[in-house]
Design a protein around this motif. Sequence first.
Motif, PDB file in Angstrom:
ATOM      1  N   GLN A 129       3.484  -1.398  29.892  1.00 38.28           N
ATOM      2  CA  GLN A 129       4.070  -2.844  29.803  1.00 38.28           C
ATOM      3  C   GLN A 129       3.339  -3.961  30.439  1.00 38.28           C
ATOM      4  N   PRO A 130       3.519  -5.093  29.890  1.00 35.75           N
ATOM      5  CA  PRO A 130       2.816  -6.480  30.620  1.00 35.75           C
ATOM      6  C   PRO A 130       4.005  -6.714  32.076  1.00 35.75           C
ATOM      7  N   ARG A 131       3.122  -7.259  32.895  1.00 38.01           N
ATOM      8  CA  ARG A 131       4.009  -7.442  34.151  1.00 38.01           C
ATOM      9  C   ARG A 131       3.898  -9.098  34.702  1.00 38.01           C
ATOM     10  N   THR A 132       4.990  -9.304  34.910  1.00 40.44           N
ATOM     11  CA  THR A 132       5.239 -10.974  35.113  1.00 40.44           C
ATOM     12  C   THR A 132       4.921 -11.225  36.575  1.00 40.44           C
ATOM     13  N   ALA A 133       4.077 -12.131  36.796  1.00 37.97           N
ATOM     14  CA  ALA A 133       3.374 -12.378  37.964  1.00 37.97           C
ATOM     15  C   ALA A 133       2.858 -13.875  37.728  1.00 37.97           C
ATOM     16  N   GLU A 134       2.786 -14.508  39.074  1.00 40.13           N
ATOM     17  CA  GLU A 134       2.268 -15.949  39.219  1.00 40.13           C
ATOM     18  C   GLU A 134       0.727 -15.556  39.278  1.00 40.13           C
ATOM     19  N   VAL A 135       0.029 -16.307  38.410  1.00 39.47           N
ATOM     20  CA  VAL A 135      -1.476 -15.895  38.474  1.00 39.47           C
ATOM     21  C   VAL A 135      -1.957 -17.159  38.512  1.00 39.47           C
ATOM     22  N   ARG A 136      -2.724 -17.319  39.915  1.00 38.56           N
ATOM     23  CA  ARG A 136      -3.335 -18.682  40.126  1.00 38.56           C
ATOM     24  C   ARG A 136      -4.902 -18.293  40.356  1.00 38.56           C
ATOM     25  N   THR A 137      -5.324 -17.028  40.701  1.00 42.08           N
ATOM     26  CA  THR A 137      -6.551 -16.729  40.970  1.00 42.08           C
ATOM     27  C   THR A 137      -6.689 -15.202  40.223  1.00 42.08           C
ATOM     28  N   ALA A 138      -7.690 -15.338  39.414  1.00 44.22           N
ATOM     29  CA  ALA A 138      -8.141 -13.972  39.027  1.00 44.22           C
ATOM     30  C   ALA A 138      -9.361 -13.521  39.150  1.00 44.22           C
ATOM     31  N   LEU A 139      -9.810 -12.253  39.034  1.00 45.43           N
ATOM     32  CA  LEU A 139     -11.253 -11.983  39.520  1.00 45.43           C
ATOM     33  C   LEU A 139     -11.541 -11.115  38.037  1.00 45.43           C
ATOM     34  N   VAL A 140     -12.786 -11.636  37.481  1.00 45.60           N
ATOM     35  CA  VAL A 140     -13.035 -10.742  36.122  1.00 45.60           C
ATOM     36  C   VAL A 140     -14.357 -10.071  36.521  1.00 45.60           C
ATOM     37  N   LEU A 141     -14.277  -8.408  36.253  1.00 47.04           N
ATOM     38  CA  LEU A 141     -15.572  -7.933  36.590  1.00 47.04           C
ATOM     39  C   LEU A 141     -16.284  -7.415  35.164  1.00 47.04           C
ATOM     40  N   ALA A 142     -17.554  -7.229  35.440  1.00 49.54           N
ATOM     41  CA  ALA A 142     -18.436  -6.729  34.305  1.00 49.54           C
ATOM     42  C   ALA A 142     -19.735  -5.702  34.975  1.00 49.54           C
ATOM     43  N   ARG A 143     -19.990  -4.744  34.035  1.00 51.32           N
ATOM     44  CA  ARG A 143     -21.143  -3.923  34.535  1.00 51.32           C
ATOM     45  C   ARG A 143     -21.828  -3.611  33.249  1.00 51.32           C
ATOM     46  N   GLY A 144     -23.244  -3.687  33.412  1.00 46.20           N
ATOM     47  CA  GLY A 144     -24.160  -3.440  32.142  1.00 46.20           C
ATOM     48  C   GLY A 144     -24.729  -1.977  32.499  1.00 46.20           C
ATOM     49  N   HIS A 145     -25.050  -1.572  31.664  1.00 45.91           N
ATOM     50  CA  HIS A 145     -26.161  -0.377  31.489  1.00 45.91           C
ATOM     51  C   HIS A 145     -27.292  -0.665  32.524  1.00 45.91           C
ATOM     52  N   LEU A 146     -27.796   0.303  33.302  1.00 48.28           N
ATOM     53  CA  LEU A 146     -28.972   0.376  34.245  1.00 48.28           C
ATOM     54  C   LEU A 146     -28.828  -0.577  35.033  1.00 48.28           C
ATOM     55  N   GLY A 147     -27.519  -0.727  35.602  1.00 42.18           N
ATOM     56  CA  GLY A 147     -27.040  -1.329  36.962  1.00 42.18           C
ATOM     57  C   GLY A 147     -26.638  -2.746  37.022  1.00 42.18           C
ATOM     58  N   PHE A 148     -26.662  -3.453  36.206  1.00 34.41           N
ATOM     59  CA  PHE A 148     -25.952  -5.028  36.150  1.00 34.41           C
ATOM     60  C   PHE A 148     -24.526  -5.000  36.910  1.00 34.41           C
ATOM     61  N   ASN A 149     -24.510  -5.825  37.455  1.00 28.83           N
ATOM     62  CA  ASN A 149     -23.059  -6.058  37.933  1.00 28.83           C
ATOM     63  C   ASN A 149     -22.659  -7.567  38.114  1.00 28.83           C
ATOM     64  N   SER A 150     -21.497  -8.225  37.380  1.00 31.64           N
ATOM     65  CA  SER A 150     -21.290  -9.431  37.546  1.00 31.64           C
ATOM     66  C   SER A 150     -19.582  -9.572  37.996  1.00 31.64           C
ATOM     67  N   ALA A 151     -19.452 -10.592  38.727  1.00 35.09           N
ATOM     68  CA  ALA A 151     -18.090 -10.946  38.977  1.00 35.09           C
ATOM     69  C   ALA A 151     -17.636 -12.480  39.058  1.00 35.09           C
ATOM     70  N   VAL A 152     -16.744 -12.846  38.358  1.00 33.25           N
ATOM     71  CA  VAL A 152     -16.417 -14.136  38.211  1.00 33.25           C
ATOM     72  C   VAL A 152     -14.851 -14.373  38.768  1.00 33.25           C
ATOM     73  N   VAL A 153     -14.651 -15.442  39.684  1.00 31.54           N
ATOM     74  CA  VAL A 153     -13.248 -15.935  39.999  1.00 31.54           C
ATOM     75  C   VAL A 153     -13.130 -17.068  39.492  1.00 31.54           C
ATOM     76  N   LEU A 154     -11.771 -17.199  38.731  1.00 33.36           N
ATOM     77  CA  LEU A 154     -11.055 -18.105  38.063  1.00 33.36           C
ATOM     78  C   LEU A 154      -9.862 -18.604  38.710  1.00 33.36           C
ATOM     79  N   ARG A 155      -9.628 -19.978  38.746  1.00 36.01           N
ATOM     80  CA  ARG A 155      -8.520 -20.434  39.469  1.00 36.01           C
ATOM     81  C   ARG A 155      -7.885 -21.454  38.575  1.00 36.01           C
TER      82      ARG A 155
END
Length: 404
Positions: free
Chosen positions: A375-401
């Motif tokens: 189920q979805p969760r009610t929450a105040e979301v002011r800051t979010a972190l989004v992660l992604a990884r690619g094959h052969l070792g790519f890592n990336s992270a983005v912070v949204l406000r």
Amino acid sequence: MTASAVVTGLGLVSPIGLGVQDFWYSARVGKSGIDRITRFDPSRYPSRLAGEIHDFSAEDHLPNRLLPQTDRMTRLALVAADWALADAGVVPGELPAFDMGVMTASASGGFEFGQDELRRLWSKGSEYVSAYQSFAWFYAVNSGQISIRQGMKGPSGVVVSDQAGGLDALAQARRQIRKGTPLIVTGGVDASLCPWGWVAQMAGGRLTTVDDPFRAYLPFDRDASGHVPGEGGAILILEDEHAARARGAKVYGRVAGHGATIDPKPGSGQEPGLRKAVELALADAGVRPDDVDVVFADAAAVPELDRAEAAALRAVFGEGGVPVTAPKTMTGRLYSGAAPLDLAAALLAMEEGLIPPTVNVEPLDEYGLDLVTDQPRTAEVRTALVLARGHLGFNSAVVLRAAD
């Protein structure tokens, strides 16, 4: 003073909805778009499930002259860009051409177009191969076609870092905003659900062979056996904040931080690079771990990779220290389109105060994650972190406000 980059428009094409409204309606209630492939007969392959986009007809949205020269992924990207610009209230023809650029990501290029032309080459001969094959398959074609269609002559390019590419493209777009370009179209769309593309994806060794759509893509679950591929993604309009607010644009949120790393050589005994990418993104954003309200996980559904991601999150946030979600369990992994769609979901979560769920998953306690499931969760979301990884070792992270 460094220019702040904000998101003012979203164009979404996904297996659970076309457009912001349809996508968010499905995501917030946990509606899955994963099922048996219909775009070709998958019976001969060990993997047979995908997140497909249905009810999309390019003829309804694009001029006929574009259809013979574009792959499915490019048609989806062109329409998503149209929708994103309309959502932002931007009419490109009214702006200086060199004040607008395009920076997208790609993981595969136009596989289906390439497959069809190779079939003609093998069966009929070279004189039957379309001249458009010279670019329709290429990684940069979405950026090129969007820029031509919209008359955008500013800084443009493509980022190829597999499934981390969508976040890296956003980061590159942010750099161009800081250098003085007022508006950049960014994001990513992939669509390789064709036999040639399917075999290429299977070669990576990370596709599940489970046939039950509800038990196939299970990150952080005891039964995790690989991911389900999908098609689609998101195009976002990134603008200089002062310019956006001066014209009265709606601001979804601010791109506050980014970090990218490469994993060490396998067998080196060194720690994977995801934790460092997260720490770099948080430092770039000037936020502390306890400022983060939700993490949109990469969610590989490969036990070894799930353990590494969970370990990185525990190291940064503590055990159960932050809500974690993976709405891509509803769509499949969309390759370069996956992370941009997560960015859009994070911005919509800020807008509504609702974290979308990770569907069908029963998380293992040993991972120590506060995973939002069922189920979805009610929450105040002011800051979010989004992660992604690619094959052969790519890592990336983005912070949204959230926008102030």
